[in-house]
Design a protein around this motif. Sequence first.
Motif, PDB file in Angstrom:
ATOM      1  N   ILE A 166       4.424  10.300  -6.934  1.00 45.43           N
ATOM      2  CA  ILE A 166       5.428  10.641  -7.953  1.00 45.43           C
ATOM      3  C   ILE A 166       4.744  10.920  -9.289  1.00 45.43           C
ATOM      4  O   ILE A 166       5.042  11.919  -9.954  1.00 45.43           O
ATOM      5  CB  ILE A 166       6.489   9.521  -8.097  1.00 45.43           C
ATOM      6  CG1 ILE A 166       7.313   9.379  -6.812  1.00 45.43           C
ATOM      7  CG2 ILE A 166       7.392   9.764  -9.317  1.00 45.43           C
ATOM      8  CD1 ILE A 166       8.140  10.601  -6.458  1.00 45.43           C
ATOM      9  N   ARG A 167       3.816  10.058  -9.679  1.00 49.70           N
ATOM     10  CA  ARG A 167       3.104  10.251 -10.953  1.00 49.70           C
ATOM     11  C   ARG A 167       2.328  11.574 -10.943  1.00 49.70           C
ATOM     12  O   ARG A 167       2.353  12.324 -11.923  1.00 49.70           O
ATOM     13  CB  ARG A 167       2.152   9.093 -11.227  1.00 49.70           C
ATOM     14  CG  ARG A 167       1.397   9.266 -12.559  1.00 49.70           C
ATOM     15  CD  ARG A 167       0.476   8.101 -12.861  1.00 49.70           C
ATOM     16  NE  ARG A 167       1.283   6.970 -13.269  1.00 49.70           N
ATOM     17  CZ  ARG A 167       1.199   5.752 -12.714  1.00 49.70           C
ATOM     18  NH1 ARG A 167       0.360   5.502 -11.743  1.00 49.70           N
ATOM     19  NH2 ARG A 167       1.970   4.782 -13.152  1.00 49.70           N
ATOM     20  N   ASN A 214      10.860  -0.371  -4.033  1.00 51.37           N
ATOM     21  CA  ASN A 214      11.007   0.268  -2.731  1.00 51.37           C
ATOM     22  C   ASN A 214      12.322   1.041  -2.787  1.00 51.37           C
ATOM     23  O   ASN A 214      13.395   0.463  -2.729  1.00 51.37           O
ATOM     24  CB  ASN A 214      11.040  -0.794  -1.634  1.00 51.37           C
ATOM     25  CG  ASN A 214      10.992  -0.210  -0.253  1.00 51.37           C
ATOM     26  OD1 ASN A 214      10.957   0.998  -0.081  1.00 51.37           O
ATOM     27  ND2 ASN A 214      10.988  -1.076   0.732  1.00 51.37           N
ATOM     28  N   ILE A 215      12.226   2.366  -2.940  1.00 52.02           N
ATOM     29  CA  ILE A 215      13.428   3.146  -3.207  1.00 52.02           C
ATOM     30  C   ILE A 215      14.106   3.607  -1.919  1.00 52.02           C
ATOM     31  O   ILE A 215      13.497   3.633  -0.858  1.00 52.02           O
ATOM     32  CB  ILE A 215      13.134   4.340  -4.131  1.00 52.02           C
ATOM     33  CG1 ILE A 215      12.364   5.445  -3.424  1.00 52.02           C
ATOM     34  CG2 ILE A 215      12.384   3.892  -5.372  1.00 52.02           C
ATOM     35  CD1 ILE A 215      12.289   6.722  -4.248  1.00 52.02           C
ATOM     36  N   PHE A 243       0.837  -1.195   0.000  1.00 46.48           N
ATOM     37  CA  PHE A 243       0.000   0.000   0.000  1.00 46.48           C
ATOM     38  C   PHE A 243       0.878   1.254   0.000  1.00 46.48           C
ATOM     39  O   PHE A 243       0.640   2.190  -0.755  1.00 46.48           O
ATOM     40  CB  PHE A 243      -0.946  -0.009   1.210  1.00 46.48           C
ATOM     41  CG  PHE A 243      -1.835   1.191   1.284  1.00 46.48           C
ATOM     42  CD1 PHE A 243      -2.954   1.294   0.475  1.00 46.48           C
ATOM     43  CD2 PHE A 243      -1.560   2.224   2.166  1.00 46.48           C
ATOM     44  CE1 PHE A 243      -3.777   2.407   0.529  1.00 46.48           C
ATOM     45  CE2 PHE A 243      -2.379   3.336   2.230  1.00 46.48           C
ATOM     46  CZ  PHE A 243      -3.491   3.425   1.407  1.00 46.48           C
ATOM     47  N   LEU A 244       1.897   1.264   0.821  1.00 41.22           N
ATOM     48  CA  LEU A 244       2.810   2.408   0.907  1.00 41.22           C
ATOM     49  C   LEU A 244       3.529   2.639  -0.425  1.00 41.22           C
ATOM     50  O   LEU A 244       3.640   3.771  -0.892  1.00 41.22           O
ATOM     51  CB  LEU A 244       3.827   2.193   2.030  1.00 41.22           C
ATOM     52  CG  LEU A 244       4.871   3.283   2.221  1.00 41.22           C
ATOM     53  CD1 LEU A 244       4.220   4.622   2.522  1.00 41.22           C
ATOM     54  CD2 LEU A 244       5.828   2.905   3.329  1.00 41.22           C
ATOM     55  N   LEU A 245       4.005   1.575  -1.038  1.00 42.76           N
ATOM     56  CA  LEU A 245       4.697   1.699  -2.319  1.00 42.76           C
ATOM     57  C   LEU A 245       3.768   2.251  -3.397  1.00 42.76           C
ATOM     58  O   LEU A 245       4.163   3.081  -4.214  1.00 42.76           O
ATOM     59  CB  LEU A 245       5.282   0.357  -2.751  1.00 42.76           C
ATOM     60  CG  LEU A 245       6.402  -0.195  -1.874  1.00 42.76           C
ATOM     61  CD1 LEU A 245       6.842  -1.563  -2.373  1.00 42.76           C
ATOM     62  CD2 LEU A 245       7.570   0.758  -1.798  1.00 42.76           C
ATOM     63  N   LYS A 246       2.521   1.795  -3.407  1.00 42.08           N
ATOM     64  CA  LYS A 246       1.550   2.295  -4.381  1.00 42.08           C
ATOM     65  C   LYS A 246       1.242   3.770  -4.139  1.00 42.08           C
ATOM     66  O   LYS A 246       1.135   4.551  -5.075  1.00 42.08           O
ATOM     67  CB  LYS A 246       0.269   1.459  -4.343  1.00 42.08           C
ATOM     68  CG  LYS A 246       0.427   0.101  -4.975  1.00 42.08           C
ATOM     69  CD  LYS A 246      -0.856  -0.283  -5.675  1.00 42.08           C
ATOM     70  CE  LYS A 246      -0.681  -1.557  -6.439  1.00 42.08           C
ATOM     71  NZ  LYS A 246      -0.370  -1.334  -7.833  1.00 42.08           N
ATOM     72  N   ILE A 302       8.549   2.588 -10.107  1.00 36.50           N
ATOM     73  CA  ILE A 302       8.223   3.321  -8.879  1.00 36.50           C
ATOM     74  C   ILE A 302       6.760   3.762  -8.929  1.00 36.50           C
ATOM     75  O   ILE A 302       6.011   3.577  -7.970  1.00 36.50           O
ATOM     76  CB  ILE A 302       9.160   4.534  -8.696  1.00 36.50           C
ATOM     77  CG1 ILE A 302      10.578   4.053  -8.390  1.00 36.50           C
ATOM     78  CG2 ILE A 302       8.646   5.458  -7.591  1.00 36.50           C
ATOM     79  CD1 ILE A 302      11.625   5.134  -8.498  1.00 36.50           C
ATOM     80  N   GLU A 303       6.354   4.321 -10.054  1.00 34.98           N
ATOM     81  CA  GLU A 303       4.983   4.809 -10.187  1.00 34.98           C
ATOM     82  C   GLU A 303       3.960   3.689 -10.068  1.00 34.98           C
ATOM     83  O   GLU A 303       2.838   3.920  -9.617  1.00 34.98           O
ATOM     84  CB  GLU A 303       4.804   5.558 -11.510  1.00 34.98           C
ATOM     85  CG  GLU A 303       5.529   6.888 -11.535  1.00 34.98           C
ATOM     86  CD  GLU A 303       5.276   7.682 -12.803  1.00 34.98           C
ATOM     87  OE1 GLU A 303       4.614   7.176 -13.742  1.00 34.98           O
ATOM     88  OE2 GLU A 303       5.750   8.834 -12.862  1.00 34.98           O
TER      89      GLU A 303
END
Length: 87
Positions: free
Chosen positions: A14-15, A48-49, A5-8, A42-43
Amino acid sequence: MVNKFLLKEFGTRIRKLRTQQNLSQEQLSFKTGFHRTYIGMIERGERNISLTNMAIFAKAFNLTVDGLLKFDNSEKLFKQYKLKTED
C-alpha cells in the motif's frame, strides 16, 4: 508469525503504491474515505483489513484486487504457510 509477515507485506505494498502515485496518506484518505490514521496503521502492518476495504484500495490505485495483492516477496510468504495436513 506468518500473519504478521503478511500484514507487513500488504502494508508495504500500500505504501509503495501510494508513494508511486505521489499521494500523501491524507490524500489517499480523501480518495478512499478511510481515516488517515487507519491508512498509517495498515502501512505499518498493524491492521488486518477486510476484503471490502482491499477492493476500495484496489479501485483507488486503478488495480484489480488480485493486482493489489501482488507482493514482491510472495514466494517467501507462501512457503511459510502450512496446511493442517502438513503438520
